[in-house]
Structures are given as structure tokens and as C-alpha cells.
Write a protein that holds these residues in place. Sequence first.
Motif, PDB file in Angstrom:
ATOM      1  N   GLN A  16       0.828  -1.203   0.000  1.00  0.00           N
ATOM      2  CA  GLN A  16       0.000   0.000   0.000  1.00  0.00           C
ATOM      3  C   GLN A  16       0.868   1.261   0.000  1.00  0.00           C
ATOM      4  OE1 GLN A  16      -0.351  -2.582   2.123  1.00  0.00           O
ATOM      5  NE2 GLN A  16      -2.185  -3.492   1.195  1.00  0.00           N
ATOM      6  N   HIS A  17       1.953   1.206   0.757  1.00  0.00           N
ATOM      7  CA  HIS A  17       2.878   2.343   0.806  1.00  0.00           C
ATOM      8  C   HIS A  17       3.509   2.571  -0.560  1.00  0.00           C
ATOM      9  CE1 HIS A  17       6.664   4.312   2.777  1.00  0.00           C
ATOM     10  NE2 HIS A  17       5.849   5.206   2.254  1.00  0.00           N
ATOM     11  N   LEU A  18       3.930   1.489  -1.216  1.00  0.00           N
ATOM     12  CA  LEU A  18       4.539   1.609  -2.544  1.00  0.00           C
ATOM     13  C   LEU A  18       3.535   2.165  -3.550  1.00  0.00           C
ATOM     14  CD1 LEU A  18       6.888   1.181  -4.459  1.00  0.00           C
ATOM     15  CD2 LEU A  18       6.176  -1.210  -4.707  1.00  0.00           C
ATOM     16  N   ASN A  19       2.301   1.697  -3.485  1.00  0.00           N
ATOM     17  CA  ASN A  19       1.266   2.217  -4.386  1.00  0.00           C
ATOM     18  C   ASN A  19       1.020   3.704  -4.150  1.00  0.00           C
ATOM     19  OD1 ASN A  19       0.669  -0.131  -5.835  1.00  0.00           O
ATOM     20  ND2 ASN A  19      -0.738  -0.871  -4.257  1.00  0.00           N
ATOM     21  N   GLN A  20       1.030   4.102  -2.885  1.00  0.00           N
ATOM     22  CA  GLN A  20       0.822   5.505  -2.555  1.00  0.00           C
ATOM     23  C   GLN A  20       1.953   6.374  -3.108  1.00  0.00           C
ATOM     24  OE1 GLN A  20       1.588   7.280   1.483  1.00  0.00           O
ATOM     25  NE2 GLN A  20      -0.655   7.387   1.542  1.00  0.00           N
ATOM     26  N   VAL A  21       3.188   5.906  -2.936  1.00  0.00           N
ATOM     27  CA  VAL A  21       4.336   6.643  -3.451  1.00  0.00           C
ATOM     28  C   VAL A  21       4.269   6.738  -4.973  1.00  0.00           C
ATOM     29  CG1 VAL A  21       6.846   6.561  -3.734  1.00  0.00           C
ATOM     30  CG2 VAL A  21       5.838   6.112  -1.497  1.00  0.00           C
ATOM     31  N   GLU A  22       3.891   5.651  -5.610  1.00  0.00           N
ATOM     32  CA  GLU A  22       3.775   5.655  -7.076  1.00  0.00           C
ATOM     33  C   GLU A  22       2.754   6.688  -7.548  1.00  0.00           C
ATOM     34  OE1 GLU A  22       1.449   4.557 -10.622  1.00  0.00           O
ATOM     35  OE2 GLU A  22       0.864   3.852  -8.624  1.00  0.00           O
ATOM     36  N   GLN A  23       1.603   6.761  -6.885  1.00  0.00           N
ATOM     37  CA  GLN A  23       0.579   7.724  -7.253  1.00  0.00           C
ATOM     38  C   GLN A  23       1.060   9.158  -7.039  1.00  0.00           C
ATOM     39  OE1 GLN A  23      -2.869   6.574  -4.970  1.00  0.00           O
ATOM     40  NE2 GLN A  23      -2.968   4.545  -5.911  1.00  0.00           N
ATOM     41  N   ARG A  24       1.776   9.377  -5.963  1.00  0.00           N
ATOM     42  CA  ARG A  24       2.285  10.726  -5.670  1.00  0.00           C
ATOM     43  C   ARG A  24       3.362  11.146  -6.664  1.00  0.00           C
ATOM     44  NH1 ARG A  24       2.744  10.285   0.981  1.00  0.00           N
ATOM     45  NH2 ARG A  24       0.506  10.585   1.415  1.00  0.00           N
ATOM     46  N   LEU A  25       4.163  10.179  -7.110  1.00  0.00           N
ATOM     47  CA  LEU A  25       5.192  10.496  -8.099  1.00  0.00           C
ATOM     48  C   LEU A  25       4.574  10.915  -9.428  1.00  0.00           C
ATOM     49  CD1 LEU A  25       7.888   7.727  -7.486  1.00  0.00           C
ATOM     50  CD2 LEU A  25       8.199  10.193  -7.250  1.00  0.00           C
ATOM     51  N   ARG A  26       3.441  10.345  -9.748  1.00  0.00           N
ATOM     52  CA  ARG A  26       2.774  10.681 -11.010  1.00  0.00           C
ATOM     53  C   ARG A  26       2.035  12.010 -10.937  1.00  0.00           C
ATOM     54  NH1 ARG A  26       3.215   6.412 -14.385  1.00  0.00           N
ATOM     55  NH2 ARG A  26       3.522   4.347 -13.459  1.00  0.00           N
ATOM     56  N   LEU A  34       8.519  15.786  -5.252  1.00  0.00           N
ATOM     57  CA  LEU A  34       9.196  14.784  -6.085  1.00  0.00           C
ATOM     58  C   LEU A  34      10.365  14.170  -5.329  1.00  0.00           C
ATOM     59  CD1 LEU A  34       9.695  13.332  -8.771  1.00  0.00           C
ATOM     60  CD2 LEU A  34      10.989  15.340  -9.519  1.00  0.00           C
ATOM     61  N   LYS A  35      11.209  15.010  -4.748  1.00  0.00           N
ATOM     62  CA  LYS A  35      12.372  14.514  -4.012  1.00  0.00           C
ATOM     63  C   LYS A  35      11.948  13.638  -2.838  1.00  0.00           C
ATOM     64  CE  LYS A  35      16.510  16.029  -1.536  1.00  0.00           C
ATOM     65  NZ  LYS A  35      16.257  15.096  -0.424  1.00  0.00           N
ATOM     66  N   ARG A  36      10.946  14.095  -2.083  1.00  0.00           N
ATOM     67  CA  ARG A  36      10.503  13.346  -0.903  1.00  0.00           C
ATOM     68  C   ARG A  36       9.987  11.958  -1.291  1.00  0.00           C
ATOM     69  NH1 ARG A  36       7.789  16.991   1.082  1.00  0.00           N
ATOM     70  NH2 ARG A  36       5.785  16.579   0.092  1.00  0.00           N
ATOM     71  N   ASN A  37       9.226  11.887  -2.363  1.00  0.00           N
ATOM     72  CA  ASN A  37       8.664  10.595  -2.764  1.00  0.00           C
ATOM     73  C   ASN A  37       9.699   9.687  -3.414  1.00  0.00           C
ATOM     74  OD1 ASN A  37       5.658  10.569  -2.149  1.00  0.00           O
ATOM     75  ND2 ASN A  37       5.874  12.556  -3.158  1.00  0.00           N
ATOM     76  N   LEU A  38      10.690  10.266  -4.094  1.00  0.00           N
ATOM     77  CA  LEU A  38      11.788   9.446  -4.622  1.00  0.00           C
ATOM     78  C   LEU A  38      12.611   8.866  -3.475  1.00  0.00           C
ATOM     79  CD1 LEU A  38      13.002  11.547  -7.689  1.00  0.00           C
ATOM     80  CD2 LEU A  38      11.915   9.294  -7.747  1.00  0.00           C
ATOM     81  N   ASP A  39      12.808   9.659  -2.428  1.00  0.00           N
ATOM     82  CA  ASP A  39      13.526   9.159  -1.251  1.00  0.00           C
ATOM     83  C   ASP A  39      12.768   7.980  -0.628  1.00  0.00           C
ATOM     84  OD1 ASP A  39      15.474  11.057  -1.590  1.00  0.00           O
ATOM     85  OD2 ASP A  39      14.754  12.394   0.006  1.00  0.00           O
ATOM     86  N   ILE A  65       6.751   1.442 -12.455  1.00  0.00           N
ATOM     87  CA  ILE A  65       7.457   2.540 -11.803  1.00  0.00           C
ATOM     88  C   ILE A  65       8.837   2.724 -12.428  1.00  0.00           C
ATOM     89  CG2 ILE A  65       8.315   3.429  -9.587  1.00  0.00           C
ATOM     90  CD1 ILE A  65       6.161   1.757  -8.206  1.00  0.00           C
ATOM     91  N   HIS A  66       9.413   1.625 -12.916  1.00  0.00           N
ATOM     92  CA  HIS A  66      10.730   1.727 -13.557  1.00  0.00           C
ATOM     93  C   HIS A  66      10.680   2.606 -14.801  1.00  0.00           C
ATOM     94  CE1 HIS A  66       8.551  -1.531 -15.488  1.00  0.00           C
ATOM     95  NE2 HIS A  66       9.433  -1.585 -16.476  1.00  0.00           N
ATOM     96  N   LEU A  67       9.550   2.583 -15.513  1.00  0.00           N
ATOM     97  CA  LEU A  67       9.395   3.448 -16.688  1.00  0.00           C
ATOM     98  C   LEU A  67       9.166   4.898 -16.285  1.00  0.00           C
ATOM     99  CD1 LEU A  67       7.180   1.154 -18.960  1.00  0.00           C
ATOM    100  CD2 LEU A  67       9.677   1.402 -18.923  1.00  0.00           C
ATOM    101  N   LEU A  68       8.475   5.084 -15.187  1.00  0.00           N
ATOM    102  CA  LEU A  68       8.270   6.431 -14.648  1.00  0.00           C
ATOM    103  C   LEU A  68       9.612   7.070 -14.298  1.00  0.00           C
ATOM    104  CD1 LEU A  68       6.554   8.725 -13.427  1.00  0.00           C
ATOM    105  CD2 LEU A  68       6.354   7.353 -11.345  1.00  0.00           C
ATOM    106  N   LEU A  69      10.517   6.274 -13.737  1.00  0.00           N
ATOM    107  CA  LEU A  69      11.840   6.785 -13.374  1.00  0.00           C
ATOM    108  C   LEU A  69      12.637   7.179 -14.610  1.00  0.00           C
ATOM    109  CD1 LEU A  69      12.707   4.194 -10.580  1.00  0.00           C
ATOM    110  CD2 LEU A  69      12.080   6.591 -10.255  1.00  0.00           C
TER     111      LEU A  69
END
Length: 212
Positions: A16-26, A34-39, A65-69
Motif C-alpha cells: 500500500q505504501h509503494l502504491n501511494q508513493v507511485e501515485q504521488r510520483l505521477r 518529487l524529491k521526498r517521494n523518490l527518497d 514505476i521503472h518506466l516512470l523513473l
Amino acid sequence: MDFFLKLMEPEPNSIQHLNQVEQRLRKYKTKQDLKRNLDQLCQILVYADQNQREDLFVCFIEQKIHLLLLDLLKQEETVVYGLVFFNMFLESVNTGSILYFVLSNNYINQLIDLKISLEEDALFTYVSLLKNLSQKVNLTTIHLFFPDNKAFPLYSHAVLHFNSHEPMVRIAVRNLVLNILQLNIPQCTNYIIRERNFFQNMTTYINNCVQS
């Protein structure tokens, strides 16, 4: 209110945490976001590697997420953040499926082959990334750095900056070359000898130093 908000927060290093970070990165709005969520993403991936959490790795791939990066590295306003992320990741992860995936499927060579020009700070971060990657080259991974069995992007892109006016960039490039030569892997050594551009540049640089 704060108590209920905390209850709604996902457990750290969970799916759930990973999904949340992924959504925030998008959907990030500021570079600070951006920096906080990449960290946070880096922390999750390191946790997954150290605790054999294959489910987190599967989610990382399924959510693309690898493509997002990779997309972050294609934009001038976000490239530094992407480079810093990969540097942190490579410095923290040594084995495991996540590292092997990043090195495979030509993904690593897409990281190396940036298509945009880099400012001074970004250039040093980029060359540092190449140096960190050189420390991941071994007999098991070497074939991943030769995408067509001929080109060696990790080396060829690094030596382009051998004569950079930035001392730290020059040092990073030389360390990378030494890292590769010390491996004593014939495929690497033969490529470096065949290309010869590093040694030609080194000779020119020494001559200039002597004459100046």
C-alpha cells in the motif's frame, strides 16, 4: 484529526505504501514533493532487497514505476532528481532481483544514454552514476552492459567527459576506468584497448600539463 490521518497512512514498506508513493510520483506538484517521494521509493526498494520482499519488487514492475523513473531522466527540470535517486539506489543495493532487473533488459543502458544536455551539477551526478554502475560490473553482469556484444555504453559515455573542466568529473571518469580495468574481464579490456580514446586523451592531458 491528526490521529485519524495517521490511521489512514499505510504501513511503511508495504504494498500500500509503494502504491501511494507511485501515485504521488505521477501527480507531484513541487520538486520538494518529487524529491521526498523518490527518497521514500528508494527506502522501500532497499527494504525489499534486504528483506527478500519479492512482492514489493513485483508491484514495482507491475505498476511500471521503472518506466516512470526513466521519464524523469528525459526532462531537464527533473533529470537531477532521477540521477540522485539511482545513485542512492545503487549505493544501497548490492544483490537481489531488483538490482538485476535494473541492470537487465537494456534498462541500464537507457539510463546511461541520456538524450538531454546536463548542467554542471547534473553532469557530476550523472558521471557519479556511471562510476557507481562500474562497481556493479562482474562476470555475472558483464553481458548486460554490452547490449549488442559490441558497444560498451558505460565506458564510452564516461570517457566523453575525461577532459571536463570540473576536477570532480575528471576524477570520477578515471575511477570508472580503473574499476573496469581492475576486473580483468577480457571483454572489457579488449574494448578499452580497441577504442584507445581514453589513453589518447590521457596522453594529450599529460602533454598539456608538462607544457603549461
